[in-house]
Every structure is written in structure tokens, then in C-alpha cells.
Design a protein around this motif. Structure first.
Motif, PDB file in Angstrom:
ATOM      1  N   PRO A 106       0.854  -1.279  -0.044  1.00 23.17           N
ATOM      2  CA  PRO A 106      -0.111   0.028   0.043  1.00 23.17           C
ATOM      3  C   PRO A 106       0.828   1.402  -0.070  1.00 23.17           C
ATOM      4  CG  PRO A 106      -1.018  -1.634   1.522  1.00 23.17           C
ATOM      5  CD  PRO A 106       0.227  -2.095   0.940  1.00 23.17           C
ATOM      6  N   ASP A 107       2.033   1.036   0.410  1.00 19.37           N
ATOM      7  CA  ASP A 107       2.822   2.589   0.576  1.00 19.37           C
ATOM      8  C   ASP A 107       3.676   2.524  -0.712  1.00 19.37           C
ATOM      9  OD1 ASP A 107       4.922   0.532   0.829  1.00 19.37           O
ATOM     10  OD2 ASP A 107       5.570   1.312   2.708  1.00 19.37           O
ATOM     11  N   THR A 230       0.202  -0.787   5.450  1.00 20.50           N
ATOM     12  CA  THR A 230      -0.544   0.183   5.140  1.00 20.50           C
ATOM     13  C   THR A 230       0.237   1.342   4.368  1.00 20.50           C
ATOM     14  OG1 THR A 230      -0.465   1.752   7.195  1.00 20.50           O
ATOM     15  CG2 THR A 230      -1.964  -0.002   7.099  1.00 20.50           C
ATOM     16  N   LYS A 231      -0.506   2.392   4.355  1.00 17.38           N
ATOM     17  CA  LYS A 231       0.189   3.642   3.334  1.00 17.38           C
ATOM     18  C   LYS A 231       1.450   4.224   4.300  1.00 17.38           C
ATOM     19  CE  LYS A 231      -2.957   7.173   4.758  1.00 17.38           C
ATOM     20  NZ  LYS A 231      -2.084   7.881   5.747  1.00 17.38           N
TER      21      LYS A 231
END
Length: 244
Positions: A106-107, A230-231
Motif C-alpha cells: 500500500p505504501d 498500510t500507506k
């Protein structure tokens, strides 16, 4: 977006606490998960898609429900469940992955993912066994045997594996640093995610003194482990397995 990774649960009818832990994970932790990667040894043994122990059926149903809810599932073979096939993947609506593949997190970071047993090349005896059981001819012959015979072979293989493992130095059963470096360089990646060794940790300087990271997923025993990405990056997390 949130991507989760788990491995080395070793589900069996002998460890109902691990089944409960996985159901808890699927019910309470994957709620905002877009992708779930199962990086091998989810099952302690897999003798073919035509047999699932009744005690494990709730896990199958919950994985299928998770997929139906919109979470993409991906399954990578381990050294205990290398016989998982398309029939099982279809039951839970998962994508079977090759033993090494690069993905985008996601990142935006690219990661090389694998079960990890192929990195343990110093254990030459195991690598010979791995080559044997990953051979399509061996697998076809095994799957052609009656169910009871397959169950007995699996029991014998697990017992032999425990005996041999007990007599090996821990260093031999860990990853080979040069093999890790080569894998990352060949994949043009700065991050490797794997399980297998039961040594959860985040290792840096895996390519050289300035680059390369290796995240090792933990096995499920007294704690259950998962990697959440996650981001904002990735975090290796764990919670205690409830015994009652």
C-alpha cells in the motif's frame, strides 16, 4: 488500503486453540483488510484437496466468507501444505501464487514474498527432500494413493521431520545470507517478506550496509503473528493465543 500477511499456523485437529486464534484473527482483525496473503504452512499437513479434517471446516468457511466480503486472498505453498491445489483455492476463492513473487504494498514499496524454506540452503538434507516432494511426478503418485495410506505417510513424514530437526544446529535451519541477498537483487527489491524459520524479526542490511530489509513472520504457538502493511509502512504484530 491494508494488506495482511500470515504464515506458519500449522492448523491441525491437535491444536484447537490455533483454530480458534485464526477464527478470531479473521473475525476481528481483517475487517479493514483489502488483501490477505497466506504464506504457507497454514496447515500442519495437507494430503490433498479431497480431505479436510472436520475440525478445520470452520476456517475454510470463514476464509470463503472473507473473500466474498471483498478481501482478496492469496495462497503460497509452504513445506507442510505444498499439496494445496486449485480445488481448495476455489473453495476459498483464493489465488495460488508461485513460490516467489514480487508485489506492491500500500505504501508503493515493492516486496518479494515467499514461504522461505528455499532460503535455507545450508540444510542440504531438507533441500533434497524439498526437491523430491515438489516434483509433479511424486505428487501425482502420492495423490493417487488411498486416503488412509496418505494419512499414514503424512504422519510418518511429520515424525521423521521432528526427529531430524531436533538433531540439527539452529544455524543450518536458518536462511543463508547470500541466498537472501541474491533473491533480493534478482527481484530488484529492497524488501523480502517470508515465514518458515519461526524466528519473527525485522532484519536490515540484507543486501549491503545501506540497503535491504527482511521481515520474518512468526509461527503461531503461544502467540499469533501477522504483518500489517498500510500507506504508512509495515508493522510486525502479535497477540497471545488464548488456551481456553
Amino acid at each position: 488500503m491494508r494488506t495482511l500477511f500470515i504464515s506458519d499456523i500449522h492448523l491441525s485437529d491437535q491444536r484447537p486453540d490455533l483454530t480458534r486464534a485464526l477464527l478470531h484473527f479473521l473475525d476481528d482483525i481483517t475487517g479493514d483488510c483489502d488483501q490477505l496473503y497466506l504464506l504457507g504452512d497454514i496447515f500442519d499437513a495437507w494430503i490433498g484437496d479431497d480431505f479436510v479434517h472436520p475440525d478445520l471446516e470452520p476456517v475454510i468457511h470463514r476464509l470463503a466468507a472473507l473473500s466474498e466480503s471483498g478481501t482478496a486472498l492469496f495462497f503460497q505453498h509452504g513445506n507442510r501444505d505444498f499439496l494445496v491445489g486449485q480445488t481448495f483455492a476455489d473453495r476459498i476463492n483464493a489465488t495460488l501464487l508461485p513460490e516467489e513473487i514480487s508485489i506492491t504494498l500500500p505504501d508503493g514499496q515493492h516486496a518479494l514474498i515467499m514461504h522461505g524454506d528455499q532460503l535455507c540452503i545450508d540444510d542440504t538434507e531438507y533441500q533434497q527432500f524439498r526437491a523430491l516432494v515438489r516434483n509433479p511426478a511424486w505428487q501425482a503418485n502420492f495423490l493417487s494413493k488411498p486416503l488412509e495410506e496418505r494419512l499414514e505417510i503424512a504422519r510418518n513424514l511429520r515424525a521423521a521431520s521432528k526427529e531430524k530437526t531436533a538433531g540439527k544446529a539452529l544455524e543450518i535451519m536458518d536462511v543463508n545470507a547470500e541466498r537472501v541477498r541474491t533473491a533480493l537483487q534478482n527481484a530488484n527489491s529492497q524488501l523480502l517478506i517470508h515465514g518458515h524459520t519461526h524466528r519473527p524479526a525485522v532484519h536490515h542490511q540484507q543486501i549491503d550496509s545501506n540497503s535491504g530489509c527482511r521481515i520474518v513472520l512468526g509461527d503461531w504457538d503461544t502467540d499469533f503473528w501477522y504483518l500489517s502493511c498500510t500507506k504508512d509502512g509495515c508493522e510486525l504484530l502479535h497477540q497471545p493465543v488464548e488456551t481456553n
